[in-house]
Design an enzyme around this catalytic site. Sequence first.
Site, PDB file in Angstrom:
ATOM      1  N   ARG A 109       0.862  -1.193   0.000  1.00 40.22           N
ATOM      2  CA  ARG A 109       0.000   0.000   0.000  1.00 40.22           C
ATOM      3  C   ARG A 109       0.888   1.229   0.000  1.00 40.22           C
ATOM      4  O   ARG A 109       1.781   1.351   0.833  1.00 40.22           O
ATOM      5  CB  ARG A 109      -0.921   0.049   1.216  1.00 40.22           C
ATOM      6  CG  ARG A 109      -1.492   1.461   1.417  1.00 40.22           C
ATOM      7  CD  ARG A 109      -2.543   1.576   2.460  1.00 40.22           C
ATOM      8  NE  ARG A 109      -3.762   0.931   2.043  1.00 40.22           N
ATOM      9  CZ  ARG A 109      -4.963   1.218   2.539  1.00 40.22           C
ATOM     10  NH1 ARG A 109      -5.086   2.146   3.471  1.00 40.22           N
ATOM     11  NH2 ARG A 109      -6.033   0.581   2.120  1.00 40.22           N
ATOM     12  N   HIS A 136      -7.372   0.693  -6.232  1.00 40.08           N
ATOM     13  CA  HIS A 136      -7.590  -0.018  -4.964  1.00 40.08           C
ATOM     14  C   HIS A 136      -8.383  -1.305  -5.285  1.00 40.08           C
ATOM     15  O   HIS A 136      -9.549  -1.441  -4.910  1.00 40.08           O
ATOM     16  CB  HIS A 136      -8.360   0.879  -3.998  1.00 40.08           C
ATOM     17  CG  HIS A 136      -8.345   0.421  -2.573  1.00 40.08           C
ATOM     18  ND1 HIS A 136      -7.635  -0.686  -2.133  1.00 40.08           N
ATOM     19  CD2 HIS A 136      -8.966   0.920  -1.474  1.00 40.08           C
ATOM     20  CE1 HIS A 136      -7.831  -0.830  -0.824  1.00 40.08           C
ATOM     21  NE2 HIS A 136      -8.628   0.118  -0.404  1.00 40.08           N
ATOM     22  N   GLN A 139     -10.319  -3.631  -2.663  1.00 38.56           N
ATOM     23  CA  GLN A 139     -11.521  -2.995  -2.116  1.00 38.56           C
ATOM     24  C   GLN A 139     -12.750  -3.302  -2.973  1.00 38.56           C
ATOM     25  O   GLN A 139     -13.800  -3.702  -2.462  1.00 38.56           O
ATOM     26  CB  GLN A 139     -11.320  -1.469  -2.059  1.00 38.56           C
ATOM     27  CG  GLN A 139     -12.573  -0.694  -1.654  1.00 38.56           C
ATOM     28  CD  GLN A 139     -12.993  -0.989  -0.231  1.00 38.56           C
ATOM     29  OE1 GLN A 139     -12.187  -0.905   0.670  1.00 38.56           O
ATOM     30  NE2 GLN A 139     -14.256  -1.335  -0.006  1.00 38.56           N
ATOM     31  N   ASP A 231     -16.801   8.069  -1.242  1.00 40.31           N
ATOM     32  CA  ASP A 231     -15.495   7.894  -0.584  1.00 40.31           C
ATOM     33  C   ASP A 231     -15.078   9.280  -0.090  1.00 40.31           C
ATOM     34  O   ASP A 231     -15.691  10.292  -0.479  1.00 40.31           O
ATOM     35  CB  ASP A 231     -14.493   7.332  -1.622  1.00 40.31           C
ATOM     36  CG  ASP A 231     -13.111   7.059  -1.045  1.00 40.31           C
ATOM     37  OD1 ASP A 231     -12.958   7.055   0.196  1.00 40.31           O
ATOM     38  OD2 ASP A 231     -12.162   6.854  -1.844  1.00 40.31           O
ATOM     39  N   CYS A 272     -16.191   2.710   1.075  1.00 34.72           N
ATOM     40  CA  CYS A 272     -15.031   1.848   1.346  1.00 34.72           C
ATOM     41  C   CYS A 272     -14.518   2.018   2.779  1.00 34.72           C
ATOM     42  O   CYS A 272     -13.871   1.110   3.307  1.00 34.72           O
ATOM     43  CB  CYS A 272     -13.921   2.131   0.346  1.00 34.72           C
ATOM     44  SG  CYS A 272     -13.421   3.858   0.322  1.00 34.72           S
ATOM     45  N   ARG A 300     -14.011  -7.431   3.015  1.00 34.83           N
ATOM     46  CA  ARG A 300     -12.601  -7.249   2.666  1.00 34.83           C
ATOM     47  C   ARG A 300     -11.806  -8.504   3.034  1.00 34.83           C
ATOM     48  O   ARG A 300     -10.922  -8.940   2.310  1.00 34.83           O
ATOM     49  CB  ARG A 300     -11.992  -6.037   3.394  1.00 34.83           C
ATOM     50  CG  ARG A 300     -12.581  -4.683   3.053  1.00 34.83           C
ATOM     51  CD  ARG A 300     -12.394  -4.303   1.618  1.00 34.83           C
ATOM     52  NE  ARG A 300     -11.017  -4.415   1.181  1.00 34.83           N
ATOM     53  CZ  ARG A 300     -10.017  -3.578   1.515  1.00 34.83           C
ATOM     54  NH1 ARG A 300     -10.255  -2.525   2.259  1.00 34.83           N
ATOM     55  NH2 ARG A 300      -8.790  -3.764   1.048  1.00 34.83           N
TER      56      ARG A 300
HETATM   57  N1   CP Z   1     -11.094   0.686   2.767  1.00 35.30           N
HETATM   58  C1   CP Z   1      -9.818   0.624   3.164  1.00 35.30           C
HETATM   59  O1   CP Z   1      -8.918   0.348   2.381  1.00 35.30           O
HETATM   60  O2   CP Z   1      -9.620   0.896   4.476  1.00 35.30           O
HETATM   61  P1   CP Z   1      -8.200   1.085   5.154  1.00 35.30           P
HETATM   62  O3   CP Z   1      -7.620   2.368   4.604  1.00 35.30           O
HETATM   63  O4   CP Z   1      -8.510   1.201   6.626  1.00 35.30           O
HETATM   64  O5   CP Z   1      -7.347  -0.080   4.830  1.00 35.30           O
HETATM   65  N1  NVA Z   2      -9.558   7.218  -1.616  1.00 31.10           N
HETATM   66  C1  NVA Z   2      -9.170   6.874  -0.275  1.00 31.10           C
HETATM   67  C2  NVA Z   2      -9.453   5.434  -0.023  1.00 31.10           C
HETATM   68  C3  NVA Z   2      -9.142   4.970   1.371  1.00 31.10           C
HETATM   69  C4  NVA Z   2      -9.429   3.496   1.550  1.00 31.10           C
HETATM   70  C5  NVA Z   2      -7.704   7.194  -0.070  1.00 31.10           C
HETATM   71  O1  NVA Z   2      -6.905   6.903  -0.971  1.00 31.10           O
HETATM   72  O2  NVA Z   2      -7.353   7.742   0.963  1.00 31.10           O
END
Ligand code: CP
Ligand code: NVA
Length: 315
Positions: A109, A136, A139, A231, A272, A300
């Site tokens: 990530r 992502h 997700q 989101d 999400c 998830r």
């Molecule tokens: N939805 C999601 O990816 O959550 P986190 O950022 O907590 O992993």
């Molecule tokens: N769009 C958001 C998603 C978090 C799961 C981010 O990138 O912060």
Amino acid sequence: MEPTNLKGRSLLTWLDYSEMEIRYLLDLSKQVKAENQRGEIHQRFTGKTIALLFEKRSTRTRCAFETAVGEEGGHPVFLSTADIQLGAKESVEDTARVLGRMFDAIQFRGFKQSTVEILAAYSGVPVYNGLTDRFHPTQVLADIQTLEENFGSIQGRKICFVGDGRNNVARSLMVICSKLGIHFSVVTPARLNPDPDLIKVCTILAESSGAQLRITEDLQEVKGADALYTDVWVSMGEEAQKEERLRLLRPYQVNQSLMDKTGRKDTIFLHCLPAVKGEEVTPEVIDGPQSRAWDEAENRKHTIKAILLATLSLI
Ligand code: CP
Ligand code: NVA
């Protein structure tokens, strides 16, 4: 028909997967969720290790990987950029080579899509994109599972993403929906449209799957939607744009009045998470009866377990 074999595959974006392969993962996820609900104990990750690399924070993604692997006897190792070199004192290529010699798989990530691509190219083991600025993918598999659980089918359903149309979640939904024949609308100010190149690719995919893909500023687009999705307005790493985002996106808040605009009582709300309640969504919607955000969060784990089982050839 050939059985679906995903052994050794990485998941960087759903663009690399066929409709049949995604369908296989959805079915496997349904199976592992049912096992979990029946209280069955399996030990399919015994002796397996996975490196979990995080440049950005996470609750769900980290915990989904850790619990999916750990509850079946595997060993996840969490590594943040405070712990390892990764591009600081050592190239990503070299980190990939070393981790690939020690681990069975890697999750990443972080910021750049190119980092997860390099990890996949140099490690020799499956690499999973746990969120980059661009995509992502893990997700949105959980999102589609949640849609299917609610309606019993996905083909021809309509998801409206209302909010920051150029973010990683909106882009990933656009790809997976276009592949699976799910109608997908991005309702966003024109300034925040997804990039034209991806729209072009998804338009071609949608033509062959039967999905309708629409990008619009018009909130009337939510009419008839099976699901409204939003989101955060400010994604991780984009904090400098906060003021502008709030100004542009305030009219796009998902509140009860927007939910009612669908004209359906059975429209579900998806997010999400994490959510900034009072910005992109009101508490009455996310904590209300139409919200499926908590099922989505649970899914998830099941979807990530399915991806790992399939790509590590443990099922
Ligand atoms: N939805 C999601 O990816 O959550 P986190 O950022 O907590 O992993
Ligand atoms: N769009 C958001 C998603 C978090 C799961 C981010 O990138 O912060």
